[in-house]
Design a protein around this motif. Structure first.
Motif, PDB file in Angstrom:
ATOM      1  N   UNK A 122      63.666 -45.220  28.989  1.00  0.00           N
ATOM      2  CA  UNK A 122      64.816 -45.070  28.096  1.00  0.00           C
ATOM      3  C   UNK A 122      65.101 -43.582  27.886  1.00  0.00           C
ATOM      4  N   UNK A 123      64.015 -42.837  27.697  1.00  0.00           N
ATOM      5  CA  UNK A 123      64.180 -41.405  27.483  1.00  0.00           C
ATOM      6  C   UNK A 123      64.846 -40.757  28.696  1.00  0.00           C
TER       7      UNK A 123
ATOM      8  N   UNK B  90      68.523 -41.543  28.621  1.00  0.00           N
ATOM      9  CA  UNK B  90      69.237 -40.743  27.629  1.00  0.00           C
ATOM     10  C   UNK B  90      69.343 -39.287  28.082  1.00  0.00           C
TER      11      UNK B  90
ATOM     12  N   UNK C  33      72.069 -39.075  30.280  1.00  0.00           N
ATOM     13  CA  UNK C  33      73.299 -39.128  29.484  1.00  0.00           C
ATOM     14  C   UNK C  33      73.633 -37.759  28.915  1.00  0.00           C
ATOM     15  N   UNK C  34      72.615 -37.040  28.488  1.00  0.00           N
ATOM     16  CA  UNK C  34      72.838 -35.705  27.932  1.00  0.00           C
ATOM     17  C   UNK C  34      73.321 -34.761  29.022  1.00  0.00           C
TER      18      UNK C  34
ATOM     19  N   UNK D 242      73.700 -43.851  28.411  1.00  0.00           N
ATOM     20  CA  UNK D 242      73.153 -44.105  27.077  1.00  0.00           C
ATOM     21  C   UNK D 242      73.140 -45.599  26.789  1.00  0.00           C
TER      22      UNK D 242
ATOM     23  N   UNK E 116      69.894 -47.714  26.115  1.00  0.00           N
ATOM     24  CA  UNK E 116      69.683 -48.331  24.816  1.00  0.00           C
ATOM     25  C   UNK E 116      69.521 -49.843  24.931  1.00  0.00           C
TER      26      UNK E 116
ATOM     27  N   UNK F 235      73.384 -38.986  20.640  1.00  0.00           N
ATOM     28  CA  UNK F 235      72.357 -39.404  21.608  1.00  0.00           C
ATOM     29  C   UNK F 235      70.972 -39.185  21.033  1.00  0.00           C
TER      30      UNK F 235
ATOM     31  N   UNK G 177      68.177 -41.978  20.307  1.00  0.00           N
ATOM     32  CA  UNK G 177      66.765 -41.844  20.696  1.00  0.00           C
ATOM     33  C   UNK G 177      65.850 -42.064  19.487  1.00  0.00           C
TER      34      UNK G 177
END
Lengths: 462, 481
Positions: free
Chosen positions: A363-364, A367, A370-371, A383, A387, B5, B9
């Motif tokens: 998941x990290x 993300x 996504x960043x 994301x 999620x 985001x 998290x």
């Protein structure tokens, strides 16, 4: 507030190759240990499994080197490791059932086959989809596909009602959970829809009690999504699926608009139907009873599945009974819905934690992609997929460990089931594709250019 | 879009934190209670997957475990099953265990602290651990004789060695075959369980030490007589009144001297010696004697014999009891073993044994020896005195009275040629219009070879007719060898 993301442009393909090798080796090792633990001898097909695993990781490595050279080197190895542990646990369930009961179970072989299909589809997607932004063009097609898929279990001649929930369909003798595929379609749709609407959703509307409320006209699609999830809850009587889609929607809405109000509105809107279902729908009510008090004398027989799951968890303890040392045959669906129990029983709390951390890491990584990604659509999609994966793990493991009521979802990559496994490999391919876009040096230049273009002003951030 | 985001998290982290917490809770914190839950089939499987030690009687294993290929690993078998079922109990994968299988579970399974060293060596040497073997005090001949004699009856018999407390026979009839419950076939076990529980004769009840307990009837007069001697105001030759009938104080109820309204007085002129009253089992004599001794004296004596004590032999023995805060009418009927008197046959065997052991009651015990599979002895039998309710002199008087009861009184059917036999019959009323329970409590002494017995036959009628001959067979099996 600006976050500095320090990406190196190094492809790190060698690292991925190493990680893939370790992941495959760990999976094969667990599989071998299950055989040793249960029967005292190595599984007969160990060689086939090893070769199969070797071929799959070589294929994955080549595909990434060729088509997504800058992809995150951790994503695929996590998928391979989870998938491998899953097969080992399913084989443990099989061998326990075959050894201790009169029933014959053969789920591991099928899971191996589906793993092959999943990897091939993932690789095919990596080749076919050169750029994730292509998907945005089909936003509304994905919306319709997702809706159709979600509604399929309600079609009388397709439905395959199991254990009180209508979340399965039956086509030509094959059971299929369309929510898995719908999950991807809906995530793409939300990303496409929200990226074009996020400014109006974020800025327009009255402010009440310090919360920026949306305009009434923007409420339509949100109400639509809400009504859709409620329909799933009421007609398919599955709280988990409803929770997963509504959570996905709310989370993506929040990422798109940065408006806390959406989270509050989302939670407030979901609670009444959930309470309604818990009190009035018999099947959901039983699930609630079994969530709150499964071990009492009067509830024990109706909650036996969850009770047996808890007994399995307790039997595992801190260190577990060892691969092939547990009794997964004593938990109904110890290969699919309750694979977490099998895992926790044989590998202990340590092993369960390791697997949960693998999910967290995945998941990290999503993300993080996504960043790093330059376009809003990609950010939202990565994301959302990240999620929804976390939410699904939460709904499944939380259901088994009594954090929330038990629902009918399956644990990604671990649980036996073709539709789920293949869809999760597709998600992995999408993440690989997007992480490649996020880390590609060229993309970073584009990002730098894009920063000059007008973006949402930062001062509205709370 | 970085801030939301990060929040996403954080939400993910919180969700996973919950999962880490809940997993820890069920795998570590609550694990112990979940593992101990009786409904947890895993615990059952782990329990049954042990090489359990055998239970041995007279050198022969009567319960032992064999390795199997099925889920349980070992199969417990009983041979001969129903003969020893009241002692061994059953060891069922479906319904748990009972009897010694339960009381001595730690020893038989090898989990007891005394077997720690053995477990250690087994682990180090890589052998499958095996539980200890338990040799019982049971005398196979006595057990067989009691079982045979009780064939066709509902009842119980207990025989013990008065000098050591060794339990020689412990029979509850009808019995059952523990093999039926130890089977690994769920269906068969369910059927057997249902049948046994629906059987109106309740074969699973251990009538010798538990069950509903019985009114002791006239056998309780032994305790009253002992209390009388102990008071110092009476000897066996003291004359006590024994009219043909006796209107219970403050009531309209008439107590007749003998069952079924027989109002023949005790002795000429309505009085007799204590010995003669016991011999003829005169109700009015003992009702009056009880009233004059008082509740406290009788209760104290009963307690000294073991009443009110939950003994572990190591089977759990339900405490015997008599009523409390009695008025004179209740005390009168209590003194002849009615009203609220409730006893186990084992308790009454202890009463009988005191008379044959100079007034001393020895703690009843079932376990003779515990050995590891290497035959090294973990614990062996040592006789323990439970109490001394009577002085040796008073015990001799009791003994004399009981012998004359068998010789010239109601207990004639228990007599064995050439053996000194003493006893007391009982015919216990337990409800209007129902056939009374038949009792015999006594002892035999064949030149120093002694046995104490108690026998009860439910709805057997007169103790003299039914229980006494059964007791005779049991005693003969022990002393005539």
């Amino acid at each position: 507030m600006v976050t500095v993301v320090s990406y190196t442009a190094r492809p790190r393909r060698l690292l991925q190759a190493l990680l893939l090798l370790i992941a495959a080796a760990l999976g094969v090792l667990t599989y071998a240990l299950v055989g040793l633990g249960r029967e005292g001898e190595l599984p007969a097909d160990l060689m086939t499994i090893s070769i199969g695993a070797g071929v799959l990781i070589v294929v994955l490595q080549i595909a990434v080197m060729w088509r997504a050279p800058f992809a995150d080197p951790v994503i695929l190895p996590i998928g391979v490791l989870l998938n491998g542990i899953g097969i080992a646990m399913i084989s443990s369930y099989d061998s326990a059932v075959n050894k201790f009961t009169a029933i014959h179970a053969e789920y591991a072989g099928r899971q191996e086959l589906w793993t092959g299909v999943g990897v091939v589809l993932a690789v095919a997607l990596m080749f076919a989809l050169r750029d994730h932004r292509m998907l945005r063009r089909y936003t509304w097609i994905f919306a319709v596909s997702g809706a159709v898929l979600l509604l399929m279990p309600l079609v009388p001649f397709l439905t395959d009602e199991k254990y009180g929930s209508k979340i399965w369909i039956n086509i030509a003798g094959y059971s299929f959970q369309p929510a898995e595929l719908a999950k991807i379609c809906i995530a793409i749709f939300f990303a496409g829809y929200l990226v074009s609407r996020r400014d109006t959703l974020a800025l327009a509307g009255p402010k009440v009690l310090g919360i920026q409320l949306p305009r009434w006209s923007d409420f339509g699609p949100i109400l639509g999504a809400w009504a859709f999830c409620i329909a799933i809850l009421v007609f398919e009587t599955d709280l988990g699926t409803a929770l997963m889609f509504f959570g996905l929607f709310v989370a993506m809405l929040y990422v798109a608009t940065d408006r806390l109000s959406w989270l509050v509105i989302g939670a407030v809107m979901f609670l009444p139907p959930a309470i309604f279902a818990a009190t009035l729908l018999g099947h959901v009510r039983t699930r609630f009873t079994c969530w709150l008090d499964p071990l009492s004398r009067e509830n024990f027989s109706s909650c036996e599945q969850i009770d047996r799951g808890l007994f399995g968890l307790a039997n595992g303890g801190l260190l577990g009974k060892g691969p092939g040392g547990g009794r997964p045959d004593m938990v109904p669906f110890g290969h699919s819905d309750f694979i977490y129990t099998t895992l926790a029983e044989e590998l202990g709390m340590i092993g369960a934690f390791a697997v949960l951390m693998l999910y967290m890491l995945l998941v990290q990584r999503a993300l993080r992609a996504a960043v790093g990604i330059s376009d809003g659509f990609g950010t939202l999609l990565a994301a959302g997929l990240g999620f929804v994966l976390a939410l699904q793990v939460f709904v499944v493991v939380g259901g088994i460990t009594r954090v929330i009521p038990l629902t009918g979802l399956t644990l990604p990559f671990l649980a036996a089931g073709g539709s789920s496994l293949v869809c999760n490999w597709i998600i992995l391919a999408l993440l690989v594709r997007m992480s490649d876009a996020a880390r590609r040096p060229a993309a970073r230049r584009v990002d730098a250019d894009a920063s000059a273009s007008p973006r949402r002003p930062q001062e509205v951030a709370s | 879009m970085n801030k939301p985001l990060r929040h996403v998290w954080m939400v993910v982290a919180v969700l996973f934190l919950l999962l880490f917490g809940s997993t820890t809770y069920f795998q570590v914190i609550a694990a112990k209670s979940l593992n101990a839950d009786g409904r947890n089939a895993r615990t059952v499987y782990a329990e049954y997957d042990r090489h359990r030690g055998p239970i041995v009687v007279g050198g022969e294993p009567i319960a032992e475990s064999h390795a199997t290929d099925d889920a349980y690993g070992y199969q417990r078998t009983y041979d001969p099953g129903s003969l020893y079922a009241p002692v061994t109990g059953y060891y069922s994968v479906e319904y748990g265990f009972s009897g010694l299988e339960k009381s001595l579970n730690d020893t038989l399974s090898g989990e007891s602290d005394a077997l720690f060293y053995q477990r250690l060596t087994d682990t180090v040497s890589g052998r499958d651990p095996q539980g200890a073997s338990v040799q019982l005090t049971i005398d196979p001949a006595a057990q067989r004789a009691a079982t045979d004699a009780l064939q066709g009856h509902r009842g119980a018999a207990v025989a013990m060695d008065p000098e050591t407390g060794k339990v020689l026979a412990l029979v509850s009839a009808p019995s059952y075959d523990p093999d039926d419950l130890a089977s690994h076939s769920t269906k068969k076990v369910h059927q057997a369980w249902t049948d046994l529980n629906e059987d109106p004769d309740r074969p699973l009840t251990n009538r010798a030490i538990a069950g509903d307990l019985y009114p002791p009837g006239s056998t309780f007069k032994l305790i009253v007589a002992a209390a009388a001697l102990d008071s110092g105001d009476y000897t066996k030759d003291t004359k006590i009144p024994g009219p043909g009938s006796f209107t219970l104080p403050q009531t309209q109820n008439t107590l007749y001297n003998h069952p079924r309204g027989d109002n023949t007085p005790c002795g000429s002129g309505g009085s007799s010696t204590l010995s003669s009253a016991l011999q003829q089992s005169c109700n009015t004599s003992f009702a009056k004697l009880g009233i004059s001794l008082g509740e406290d004296a009788i209760e104290k004596k009963a307690k000294e014999f073991g009443f009110g004590d939950r003994m572990e032999i190591p089977l759990s023995v339900t405490p015997s009891s008599m009523g409390k805060d009695l008025n004179d009418a209740q005390l009168a009927t209590s003194s002849i073993g009615q009203y609220e008197d409730r006893v186990t046959p084992l308790q009454m065997a202890m009463v009988g044994s005191a008379m044959a052991n100079d007034g001393k009651v020895m703690s009843p015990q079932l376990v003779d020896e515990v050995r590891t599979r290497d035959q090294s002895v973990i614990s062996s039998f040592s006789a323990q005195q439970y109490s001394q309710p009577l002085s040796a002199a008073n015990a001799a008087q009791m003994r004399e009275m009981m012998v004359s009861t068998v010789k010239d009184g109601t207990g004639g059917a228990a007599a064995i040629n050439g053996v000194e036999v003493g006893g007391k019959t009982g015919t216990a009323q337990w409800g209007d219009g129902r056939t009374p329970h038949s009792w015999f409590v006594g002892f035999a002494d064949n030149g120093g070879k002694k046995v104490a017995v108690s026998v009860v036959v439910e709805q057997g009628g007169y103790g003299a007719d039914v229980a006494a001959p059964i007791a005779r067979n049991v005693m003969e099996a022990v002393v005539s060898k």
